[in-house]
Write an enzyme that holds these catalytic residues in place. Structure first.
Site, short mmCIF file in Angstrom:
data_model
loop_
_atom_site.label_atom_id
_atom_site.label_comp_id
_atom_site.label_asym_id
_atom_site.label_seq_id
_atom_site.Cartn_x
_atom_site.Cartn_y
_atom_site.Cartn_z
N SER A 73 115.32 30.16 34.85
CA SER A 73 115.07 30.44 33.43
C SER A 73 116.26 31.03 32.68
O SER A 73 116.15 31.28 31.48
CB SER A 73 113.86 31.35 33.28
OG SER A 73 112.67 30.60 33.43
N LYS A 113 117.10 29.23 29.54
CA LYS A 113 116.57 29.56 28.21
C LYS A 113 117.58 30.31 27.35
O LYS A 113 117.41 30.39 26.12
CB LYS A 113 115.27 30.33 28.35
CG LYS A 113 114.14 29.52 29.01
CD LYS A 113 112.85 30.31 29.06
CE LYS A 113 111.72 29.48 29.67
NZ LYS A 113 111.78 29.43 31.14
N SER A 119 109.19 34.32 29.11
CA SER A 119 109.96 33.19 29.64
C SER A 119 109.07 31.94 29.69
O SER A 119 109.03 31.20 30.68
CB SER A 119 110.52 33.50 31.03
OG SER A 119 111.55 32.60 31.38
N LYS A 121 118.46 38.17 30.12
CA LYS A 121 117.49 37.19 30.62
C LYS A 121 117.41 37.19 32.14
O LYS A 121 118.42 37.36 32.82
CB LYS A 121 117.88 35.78 30.14
CG LYS A 121 116.81 34.73 30.34
CD LYS A 121 115.66 34.92 29.38
CE LYS A 121 114.48 34.00 29.72
NZ LYS A 121 113.75 34.42 30.93
#
Length: 381
Positions: A64, A67, A124, A226
């Site tokens: 992720s 992202k 997420s 993140k």
């Protein structure tokens, strides 16, 4: 049907796709690092200087962390005036079918751009990532191609994207070095939007979702950015912290557990702050001789869009524009912001404009004469 698809997706491992019934092997020229092959890096955010690193260029599945680039694309569209925070986006059947983590969106729903941003940062959410991709590019695949093209423009030479979420794909790879560079780009290019990465929780349809970044509120100075996890990648984290005017970015890929990953990143941030000066050095106030010409790259309906294009001009023609000043002017009487790089000799301006046109940018060499404007300027080193 939806639950069946999600159960199947939960069991998905990173594997080579079947093409015409034949199992392909060796799909990656360089095998990405497994979760046991950890990589990390810590850099000075201001200069990009590497403070400490271990296998920083080893390819790894981003999970992720993908992202981060999805959000870079959103922020870029917002800055260009092509997207609005309150704009509503349609949820397609494809978005609904995304496996966890997700918001549980249903086909036909509509969510705002800002809700999707917060969902990517905190939960997420894979379904929200697909909603963004389809809204901006029509299909998730086309969006992934745009993501990869943007990665090349930012200098992320070892990164490839094949989806907007980070779900398993054998060709979706990155490195610790590239993720640190992407974090710097998010902070430098979109300081006004970067604040979203510091959100600790969001509420959606009566439920509260907590940010997966455990260092927020627990490590002094951390304000983003993140996490990422799939079985093939292990536990990934990119974190940024600021103290006394200095910012450090740390990346850890392939942690054995969230706790081990968090400890590694905290150690890297400690090392970064220990080796950097306690405070920012004073900014020199040298006044070099400057020319009276400028390269004008357009007039825009928003200040962020004008600033973005002026900054891009500096990146595309850095040598010719060295020493110039990026200047955005609000034209009085018009709802327009003019973007220029000023303080150039006529020769430098002409060389820069020639290069910019070759790069597909509009530009005009003008004399930088005073006008009735409200201006803000930044030095272009």
């Amino acid at each position: 049907m939806k639950n069946g698809l999600k159960r199947a997706a939960r069991t998905l491992a990173v594997s080579v796709p079947l093409v015409a019934g034949v199992l392909l092997t060796g799909v990656l020229a360089t095998r990405p690092a497994s979760a046991a092959e950890r990589a990390w890096i810590v850099v000075d955010a201001a200069s990009g200087a590497v403070i400490e690193a271990h296998r920083p260029q080893m390819q790894h599945y981003p999970a992720s962390l993908t992202k981060m680039m999805t959000l870079y694309m959103v922020f870029d569209a917002l800055a260009a005036g092509e997207l609005q925070l309150d704009e509503k986006m349609y949820v397609s059947p494809h978005a609904q079918e995304m496996p966890p983590t997700e918001l549980g969106l249903h086909a036909g729903d509509r969510i705002t751009v800002e809700t999707a941003i917060k969902a990517l940062v905190t939960k997420s959410a894979n379904d929200a990532a697909v909603v963004i991709a389809e809204h901006l590019a029509g299909t998730e695949w086309d969006f992934a191609m745009d993501m990869t093209a943007t990665a090349r423009r930012l200098g992320l030479d070892d990164t490839k994207f094949r989806n907007a979420s980070g779900l398993p794909h054998p060709y979706q790879v990155t490195t610790a070095e590239d993720m640190a560079q992407l974090a710097r780009a998010l902070i430098d290019d979109f300081p006004g939007y970067y604040k979203y990465f510091s959100i600790e929780r969001m509420r959606y349809q009566g439920r509260v979702y907590r940010n997966h970044n455990n260092l927020l509120g627990r490590y002094d100075g951390v304000d983003g950015i993140k996490t990422g996890y799939i079985d093939a990648s292990g536990y990934n984290l990119v974190a940024s912290a600021k103290r006394n005017g200095r910012r450090v970015i740390a990346v850890a890929l392939g942690g054995r557990s969230p706790a081990a990953r968090d400890r590694r990143v905290a150690h890297l941030l400690d090392a970064g702050f220990k080796q950097l000066p306690a405070r920012m050095p004073p900014v020199p106030h040298a006044k070099p001789e400057r020319g009276g010409y400028a390269v004008q790259v357009g007039a825009f309906s928003s200040k962020p869009a004008a600033e973005r294009i002026a900054k891009r001009a500096l990146e595309e023609a850095r040598q010719a524009l060295a020493g110039g000043i990026r200047r955005v002017a609000h034209l009085r009487g018009d709802d327009l912001y003019r973007a220029r790089v000023v303080g150039l000799t006529v020769g430098a301006a002409e060389r820069a404009c020639t290069r910019l046109k070759r790069r597909g940018m509009d530009c005009l060499v003008v004399q930088d004469t005073p006008t009735q404007v409200a201006e803000t300027g930044n030095s272009a080193g």
